[in-house]
Write a protein that holds these residues in place. Structure first.
Motif, PDB file in Angstrom:
ATOM      1  N   TYR A  30       0.833  -1.199   0.000  1.00  0.00           N
ATOM      2  CA  TYR A  30       0.000   0.000   0.000  1.00  0.00           C
ATOM      3  C   TYR A  30       0.873   1.256   0.000  1.00  0.00           C
ATOM      4  N   TYR A  31       1.950   1.231   0.786  1.00  0.00           N
ATOM      5  CA  TYR A  31       2.889   2.360   0.847  1.00  0.00           C
ATOM      6  C   TYR A  31       3.487   2.619  -0.544  1.00  0.00           C
ATOM      7  N   LEU A  32       3.858   1.549  -1.244  1.00  0.00           N
ATOM      8  CA  LEU A  32       4.462   1.688  -2.563  1.00  0.00           C
ATOM      9  C   LEU A  32       3.482   2.203  -3.606  1.00  0.00           C
TER      10      LEU A  32
ATOM     11  N   MET B  36      -0.837  -9.238  -3.009  1.00  0.00           N
ATOM     12  CA  MET B  36      -1.696  -8.541  -3.964  1.00  0.00           C
ATOM     13  C   MET B  36      -2.741  -7.706  -3.237  1.00  0.00           C
ATOM     14  N   ILE B  37      -3.011  -6.528  -3.770  1.00  0.00           N
ATOM     15  CA  ILE B  37      -4.151  -5.735  -3.318  1.00  0.00           C
ATOM     16  C   ILE B  37      -4.866  -5.164  -4.533  1.00  0.00           C
ATOM     17  N   VAL B  38      -6.178  -5.075  -4.438  1.00  0.00           N
ATOM     18  CA  VAL B  38      -6.986  -4.372  -5.434  1.00  0.00           C
ATOM     19  C   VAL B  38      -7.447  -3.079  -4.786  1.00  0.00           C
ATOM     20  N   THR B  39      -7.227  -1.963  -5.452  1.00  0.00           N
ATOM     21  CA  THR B  39      -7.581  -0.667  -4.881  1.00  0.00           C
ATOM     22  C   THR B  39      -8.316   0.188  -5.897  1.00  0.00           C
ATOM     23  N   ASN B  40      -9.034   1.142  -5.367  1.00  0.00           N
ATOM     24  CA  ASN B  40      -9.602   2.216  -6.161  1.00  0.00           C
ATOM     25  C   ASN B  40      -9.391   3.498  -5.365  1.00  0.00           C
TER      26      ASN B  40
ATOM     27  N   ILE C  12       0.557   6.320  -6.660  1.00  0.00           N
ATOM     28  CA  ILE C  12       0.190   6.194  -8.075  1.00  0.00           C
ATOM     29  C   ILE C  12      -1.251   5.726  -8.222  1.00  0.00           C
ATOM     30  N   PHE C  13      -2.035   5.817  -7.138  1.00  0.00           N
ATOM     31  CA  PHE C  13      -3.455   5.476  -7.232  1.00  0.00           C
ATOM     32  C   PHE C  13      -4.135   6.348  -8.284  1.00  0.00           C
TER      33      PHE C  13
ATOM     34  N   TYR D 197      -2.436  -4.328  -7.679  1.00  0.00           N
ATOM     35  CA  TYR D 197      -1.026  -4.075  -7.373  1.00  0.00           C
ATOM     36  C   TYR D 197      -0.421  -5.352  -6.788  1.00  0.00           C
ATOM     37  N   ILE D 198       0.788  -5.685  -7.248  1.00  0.00           N
ATOM     38  CA  ILE D 198       1.441  -6.922  -6.819  1.00  0.00           C
ATOM     39  C   ILE D 198       2.854  -6.610  -6.348  1.00  0.00           C
ATOM     40  N   LEU D 199       3.196  -7.113  -5.161  1.00  0.00           N
ATOM     41  CA  LEU D 199       4.572  -7.073  -4.672  1.00  0.00           C
ATOM     42  C   LEU D 199       5.161  -8.452  -4.943  1.00  0.00           C
TER      43      LEU D 199
END
Length: 344
Positions: A142-144, A166-170, A148-149, A156-158
């Motif tokens: 999330y920090y990374l 993995m996280i899915v964000t909006n 760039i949201f 997003y994948i680390l």
């Protein structure tokens, strides 16, 4: 009189971010004085999956000898951890979460959690140094990604060699979905056997040598609540420069790992499974994902990572990152929080 509080202003506060992945241990040490970062030092050591190498232990102990107010920040690698878009404990059961068995951190409509057993496991791994701040990989990701949201929904994948997060964000909605998958099993077989694990036969001799060396490492326990006498002994410690023979210079191992292609193939299947879960499980507020951003801390070939496009049919964007530096940054945020409460 508490000598520790009296002399604190004379020393820098050091936050050491440590990432241990498949074949490398990367350490970023950030030095702070009067709330400002005055220096950053980065070192890399060879290791075997999940092990903290003896050279790294000695390196950090030398930093701590000169800087008694040194704190360790590292990643949780528990197989039982996640991120959900829900802060209501009464609904945790829907996600298969027992609130009595986890530690959670709320983040404005979403939260990250890790099992208490997983935290204990990480502390055991860092027994030689201590682990002051155990950071969720979801918080690192999330920090990374937060800078760039965009308005569109993204995955997003680390991508570490041992695992992927993995996280899915909006934008303005936080994390809608989170997933953590182990690629290279570092977990005791009694807890879980991870399928599709990749082993490296050529590491057997290295494992034995490092374990023997690690068992021989002696050092002072620089706990933060020790007596004044202990602190005085620390300040009288060796003030010589670091012995370069204790360090293993960071080398580019990208060409050594012939399994990157297999790892990315396996990861692509996990990614597709996660996407299906996000779209089809009514627990999640699913929205169409436009593309994927992959954070690549270990310089896996971009062409190899682009395999993900073939399975997901989504455009993949590759970003470089330094996990150990992020761990140091997040560790410092945790340090300030506890410092305000008088707990460090």
């Amino acid at each position: 009189m508490n000598l520790s509080k009296t002399i604190r202003s004379f020393f820098a506060t050091v936050i050491v971010g440590i990432e241990v992945d498949n074949k490398s241990c990367i350490i970023a040490s950030k030095f702070y004085k009067n709330g400002k970062n005055i220096d950053t030092q980065t070192k890399e050591f060879k290791t075997i999956p999940g092990e903290l190498p003896a050279q790294a232990v000695r390196y950090v102990k030398k930093i701590r000898t000169k800087n008694p107010f040194t704190y360790i920040s590292t990643l949780s690698s528990s197989i039982i951890q996640g991120a959900i878009h829900n802060e209501k404990e009464v609904e945790f059961e829907k996600y298969g979460i027992n609130p009595n068995e986890i530690v959670q951190k709320n983040q404005n409509s979403w939260l990250v959690y890790v099992s208490k057993d997983g935290i204990a496991e990480t502390k055991k791994r860092f027994l030689k140094l201590g682990a002051d701040f155990i950071i969720s990989p979801f918080m690192v990701l999330y920090y990374l990604s937060k800078n760039i949201f965009q308005d569109s929904c993204k995955l997003y994948i680390l991508f570490q060699r041992s695992n992927i997060t993995m996280i899915v964000t909006n934008k303005n909605e936080g994390v809608l979905f989170g997933g953590y998958y182990v690629l290279d099993s570092e977990i005791d077989s009694e807890l879980k056997v991870v399928e599709n694990t990749y082993n490296f036969d050529d590491e057997d001799d290295l494992s034995s040598g490092i374990q023997d060396e690690l068992s021989d490492v002696d050092g002072i326990d620089f706990s933060h609540d020790g007596s004044d006498e202990e602190l005085i002994e620390v300040l009288k410690g060796d003030d010589s420069d670091f012995d370069s023979s204790d360090e293993s210079s960071g080398e580019d191992n990208s060409g050594d790992d012939l399994n990157d292609y297999a790892r990315v193939t396996t990861a692509s299947k996990f990614i597709q499974t996660a996407l299906n879960e996000f779209y089809n499980n009514e627990l999640y507020k699913s929205e169409f994902i436009n593309d994927i951003v992959v954070f690549n801390p270990h310089n896996i070939e971009e062409e190899t990572l682009k395999q993900i496009e073939n399975i997901t049919m989504l455009e993949v964007r590759i970003e470089e990152c330094n996990i150990s530096e992020v761990l140091a940054n997040l560790g410092y945020e945790s340090y300030k929080y506890f410092d305000e409460k008088g707990q460090v």
